[in-house]
Enzyme design. Structure first.
Site, PDB file in Angstrom:
ATOM      1  N   GLU A 132      -1.009 -10.169  -6.597  1.00  0.00           N
ATOM      2  CA  GLU A 132      -1.338 -10.916  -7.782  1.00  0.00           C
ATOM      3  C   GLU A 132      -0.562  -9.978  -8.992  1.00  0.00           C
ATOM      4  O   GLU A 132       0.278 -10.881  -9.495  1.00  0.00           O
ATOM      5  CB  GLU A 132      -2.725 -11.173  -8.269  1.00  0.00           C
TER       6      GLU A 132
ATOM      7  N   GLU B 159       0.910  -1.261  -0.057  1.00  0.00           N
ATOM      8  CA  GLU B 159       0.077  -0.102  -0.053  1.00  0.00           C
ATOM      9  C   GLU B 159       0.868   1.106   0.061  1.00  0.00           C
ATOM     10  O   GLU B 159       1.956   1.334   0.263  1.00  0.00           O
ATOM     11  CB  GLU B 159      -0.988   0.084   1.269  1.00  0.00           C
TER      12      GLU B 159
ATOM     13  N   CYS C 217      -1.449  -4.522  -5.897  1.00  0.00           N
ATOM     14  CA  CYS C 217      -1.916  -5.886  -5.388  1.00  0.00           C
ATOM     15  C   CYS C 217      -0.861  -6.932  -5.416  1.00  0.00           C
ATOM     16  O   CYS C 217       0.057  -7.016  -6.108  1.00  0.00           O
ATOM     17  CB  CYS C 217      -3.018  -6.439  -6.165  1.00  0.00           C
TER      18      CYS C 217
END
Length: 140
Positions: free
Chosen positions: A58, A47, A56
């Site tokens: 992924e 973040e 993210c």
């Protein structure tokens, strides 16, 4: 995909989750991407105070593979949950991650959503992202 390979990927996703940087959401996600070369790339969510700069788990894993020239992806395992506790529910990928997966996935690509090594569901790319958007060729 055999159960042993799935459990192996989930184990790596759980390890990757430990490195997540989540001072804002306190929701940690880990991913483990298996490529057809047999390599595994781990990713976690990272973040940022400028929320649009957040990445993210992924996409972190996929971009690591692609940046190493390993673009033939085979499967990804994803785990996520509140900081300070083990995952308790499946953590599906966001729309942006689904679209990035679709960019590199073929019809055999598998998306494994897991709570732990024994509690998971295995999905095809079509199940995770029906009606996939593909870049249109202006020459056609």
């Amino acid at each position: 995909m055999d159960k042993q390979t799935i459990q192996f990927l989930i184990k790596y996703a759980l390890e990757a989750r430990k490195n997540a940087y989540t001072p804002y959401s306190h929701f940690k996600v880990g991913a483990a991407l298996l490529t057809k070369s047999g390599r595994v790339y781990k990713g976690c969510n990272i973040e940022n105070a400028a929320y649009g700069s957040t990445m993210c788990a992924e996409r972190t894993a996929i971009y690591k593979a692609v940046s190493e020239g390993d673009c033939d992806i085979q499967a990804i395992a994803i785990v996520g949950g509140e900081e300070g506790s083990e995952p308790t529910e499946l953590c599906p990928p966001c729309g942006s991650c689904r679209q990035v997966m679709a960019e590199f996935a073929d019809e055999d690509f598998r998306v494994i959503l897991a709570v732990d090594e024994n509690n998971y569901r295995d999905f095809s790319m079509d199940e995770v992202l029906p009606l996939i958007f593909h870049n249109l060729d202006p020459e056609e």
